[in-house]
Design a protein around this motif. Structure first.
Motif, PDB file in Angstrom:
ATOM      1  N   THR A   1       0.847  -1.186   0.000  1.00 28.97           N
ATOM      2  CA  THR A   1       0.000   0.000   0.000  1.00 28.97           C
ATOM      3  C   THR A   1       0.880   1.232   0.000  1.00 28.97           C
ATOM      4  N   SER A   2       0.470   2.270  -0.716  1.00 31.95           N
ATOM      5  CA  SER A   2       1.194   3.529  -0.754  1.00 31.95           C
ATOM      6  C   SER A   2       0.245   4.663  -0.403  1.00 31.95           C
TER       7      SER A   2
ATOM      8  N   THR B   1       5.417   6.480  -2.748  1.00 33.92           N
ATOM      9  CA  THR B   1       6.523   5.537  -2.693  1.00 33.92           C
ATOM     10  C   THR B   1       6.059   4.214  -3.287  1.00 33.92           C
ATOM     11  N   VAL B   2       6.852   3.631  -4.154  1.00 33.36           N
ATOM     12  CA  VAL B   2       6.543   2.317  -4.712  1.00 33.36           C
ATOM     13  C   VAL B   2       7.001   1.274  -3.684  1.00 33.36           C
ATOM     14  N   PRO B   3       6.074   0.441  -3.206  1.00 31.39           N
ATOM     15  CA  PRO B   3       6.449  -0.561  -2.196  1.00 31.39           C
ATOM     16  C   PRO B   3       7.596  -1.452  -2.681  1.00 31.39           C
ATOM     17  N   VAL B   4       8.437  -1.861  -1.741  1.00 33.89           N
ATOM     18  CA  VAL B   4       9.610  -2.678  -2.080  1.00 33.89           C
ATOM     19  C   VAL B   4       9.203  -3.962  -2.798  1.00 33.89           C
ATOM     20  N   THR B   5       8.076  -4.560  -2.425  1.00 33.83           N
ATOM     21  CA  THR B   5       7.648  -5.792  -3.102  1.00 33.83           C
ATOM     22  C   THR B   5       7.349  -5.532  -4.574  1.00 33.83           C
TER      23      THR B   5
END
Length: 56
Positions: free
Chosen positions: A8-9, A18-22
């Motif tokens: 979720t961002s 922010t683009v989630p690390v996953t």
């Protein structure tokens, strides 16, 4: 294809997020990469790594 929640961002001022690390891992994103936002006919959005060289 079954849905898979990848994170979720939150959208901040001026539209930043922010683009989630996953998601970065799945798309193979590294610093300087560009992403594309595609509106599908059914109203969903697809995010994918740009295939062109968009590093400037």
């Amino acid at each position: 294809m079954a849905e898979r929640h990848l994170g979720t961002s939150k959208v901040w001022g001026r539209g930043y997020t922010t683009v989630p690390v996953t998601v970065r891992r799945v798309l193979g994103l590294t610093d300087g990469d560009s992403i594309e936002w595609i509106l599908n006919d059914d109203g969903t959005i697809t995010v994918r790594k740009s295939q062109g060289d968009n590093r400037g």
